[in-house]
Motif scaffolding. Sequence first.
Motif, PDB file in Angstrom:
ATOM      1  N   GLY A  57       9.712   2.476  -3.406  1.00 26.55           N
ATOM      2  CA  GLY A  57       9.313   1.157  -3.891  1.00 26.55           C
ATOM      3  C   GLY A  57       9.271   0.128  -2.782  1.00 26.55           C
ATOM      4  N   LEU A  58      10.265   0.194  -1.891  1.00 26.85           N
ATOM      5  CA  LEU A  58      10.295  -0.743  -0.770  1.00 26.85           C
ATOM      6  C   LEU A  58       9.090  -0.543   0.140  1.00 26.85           C
ATOM      7  CD1 LEU A  58      11.834  -2.952   0.807  1.00 26.85           C
ATOM      8  CD2 LEU A  58      12.971  -1.099   2.038  1.00 26.85           C
ATOM      9  N   SER A  59       8.745   0.701   0.427  1.00 22.93           N
ATOM     10  CA  SER A  59       7.592   0.942   1.303  1.00 22.93           C
ATOM     11  C   SER A  59       6.295   0.479   0.646  1.00 22.93           C
ATOM     12  CB  SER A  59       7.507   2.419   1.694  1.00 22.93           C
ATOM     13  OG  SER A  59       7.296   3.224   0.557  1.00 22.93           O
ATOM     14  N   ALA A  60       6.142   0.704  -0.658  1.00 21.71           N
ATOM     15  CA  ALA A  60       4.932   0.248  -1.348  1.00 21.71           C
ATOM     16  C   ALA A  60       4.830  -1.273  -1.338  1.00 21.71           C
ATOM     17  CB  ALA A  60       4.916   0.764  -2.787  1.00 21.71           C
ATOM     18  N   VAL A  61       5.937  -1.955  -1.537  1.00 21.19           N
ATOM     19  CA  VAL A  61       5.932  -3.421  -1.563  1.00 21.19           C
ATOM     20  C   VAL A  61       5.660  -3.981  -0.166  1.00 21.19           C
ATOM     21  CG1 VAL A  61       7.398  -5.455  -1.930  1.00 21.19           C
ATOM     22  CG2 VAL A  61       7.352  -3.625  -3.616  1.00 21.19           C
ATOM     23  N   VAL A  62       6.261  -3.389   0.855  1.00 15.49           N
ATOM     24  CA  VAL A  62       6.048  -3.877   2.223  1.00 15.49           C
ATOM     25  C   VAL A  62       4.592  -3.682   2.638  1.00 15.49           C
ATOM     26  CG1 VAL A  62       6.616  -3.440   4.650  1.00 15.49           C
ATOM     27  CG2 VAL A  62       8.429  -3.671   2.964  1.00 15.49           C
ATOM     28  N   VAL A  63       4.024  -2.516   2.346  1.00 17.76           N
ATOM     29  CA  VAL A  63       2.623  -2.260   2.694  1.00 17.76           C
ATOM     30  C   VAL A  63       1.705  -3.185   1.893  1.00 17.76           C
ATOM     31  CG1 VAL A  63       0.762  -0.551   2.537  1.00 17.76           C
ATOM     32  CG2 VAL A  63       2.973   0.091   3.479  1.00 17.76           C
ATOM     33  N   GLY A  64       1.988  -3.368   0.610  1.00 15.15           N
ATOM     34  CA  GLY A  64       1.178  -4.265  -0.208  1.00 15.15           C
ATOM     35  C   GLY A  64       1.231  -5.703   0.276  1.00 15.15           C
TER      36      GLY A  64
END
Length: 101
Positions: A57-64
Amino acid sequence: MMESSDIQAWKESATSLIQQGGLPLMALAVALSDSIPLIPTQPISIAAGAVFGFSGGLSAVVVGQALATAFAFGIGRYVIKKTKDNANDNNTGDDDDDDWI
């Protein structure tokens, strides 16, 4: 009014769609919601953590968030600059301030 079974079925279908699309779909959802004014991103960030766990979830939010930032920078850099240059050309006919960005 929706029945609780309808809400549960919708929730399960949305969760399975997100899990099938994976992290890129969640990153795109974060970028889209962050690019539209007055759409809160916190619920999407929480949902990303709930569906993919902390690290996913953290990686998806950071990339988004990075995609949304790049999009906003591009709009500010090129589209708004072109609008400003056109306004200057119409008012003064002077191109001395092309280095403003």
